[in-house]
Write an enzyme that holds these catalytic residues in place. Sequence first.
Site, short mmCIF file in Angstrom:
data_model
loop_
_atom_site.label_atom_id
_atom_site.label_comp_id
_atom_site.label_asym_id
_atom_site.label_seq_id
_atom_site.Cartn_x
_atom_site.Cartn_y
_atom_site.Cartn_z
NE ARG A 17 21.48 -21.49 -39.39
CZ ARG A 17 20.52 -21.53 -39.42
NH1 ARG A 17 20.28 -22.44 -38.92
NH2 ARG A 17 20.04 -20.56 -38.25
CD GLN A 72 8.34 -22.58 -38.12
OE1 GLN A 72 8.87 -22.87 -39.28
NE2 GLN A 72 7.38 -20.54 -38.53
CG ASN A 73 13.37 -17.50 -36.02
OD1 ASN A 73 13.25 -17.90 -37.35
ND2 ASN A 73 12.53 -16.39 -35.91
CB ILE A 74 17.23 -22.24 -34.04
CG1 ILE A 74 18.68 -22.02 -34.80
CG2 ILE A 74 17.15 -23.85 -33.79
CD1 ILE A 74 19.16 -22.99 -35.89
CG ASP A 75 17.85 -16.28 -33.91
OD1 ASP A 75 16.92 -15.77 -32.22
OD2 ASP A 75 16.91 -15.89 -35.04
CG HIS A 84 12.18 -25.82 -35.58
ND1 HIS A 84 11.43 -24.94 -36.35
CD2 HIS A 84 11.57 -26.49 -35.53
CE1 HIS A 84 10.68 -25.10 -36.91
NE2 HIS A 84 10.28 -26.05 -36.64
CB THR A 116 6.16 -18.12 -39.88
OG1 THR A 116 6.04 -19.59 -40.31
CG2 THR A 116 5.39 -17.20 -39.65
CB SER A 117 5.89 -19.37 -45.65
OG SER A 117 6.20 -20.62 -44.55
CB ALA A 144 9.28 -8.37 -38.34
#
Length: 245
Positions: A61, A92-95, A110, A177-178, A219
């Site tokens: 990843r 919420q993204n880790i990038d 996160h 995001t949901s 987006a």
Amino acid sequence: MVERRAPHLVVLTGAGISAESGIQTFRASDGLWANHPVEEVATPGGWRRDPARVLAFYNARREQVRRARPNAAHKALAALEQQGFRVSIITQNIDDLHERAGSRHVLHLHGEILKARSTVDRRMHYPLPRGGIALGDVCDKGSQLRPDVVWFGEDVPHFPEACDIVAEADLVLVVGTSLEVMPAASLLQHAPFGAGCVLVDPEAEALAPPGVARLSQPAGKGVPALVRHWRREGRLWVPEALLEG
């Protein structure tokens, strides 16, 4: 003389914004979970059972993130900040795509995949400018390093800070995001009374809670359109001509 306060946009971003940069999402039918059950690669139990598998999953990843590039939505948010707006991004993204686009105020709920952390002291972080994490890589206390991400079943340490940021918003923009993953989904409850909220997502019509304006676009199209309005007017507002509902 009273100094005018810069308009404060708080942006909540999820996997949808990164997907437009080519980063696979977890929940899509062809997403990352398809060949990697969440219990095996993104839980404390999975880590205890097979740390090598977990490290291999996140190493792959990590390379995907490094190859990705910020898209038009990331760049538009950075441009709004550069014009003098106060822009706080809670992702919420880790990038690191928001940072690479130029945004300076980004809170990763996160965690961050381009960092490692100690397994015995979560305060000990180590940047990963290249390569990954291998078995035998240890922190300064001699403990195995792990990805600096929040796994399912773990606390979200930055959540109280995120609540404080949302509580200072003039307008909340939700992108990709949901609004279903807790605790992030509850952040809108902390917005001030009277603060507007806009959801930008191709499925916005179905996802938007009551009282949230909807822009049913990807987006990379919807966020730049909104930012153009705000930059031109010098204020945050909900342009009815662009929104459904």
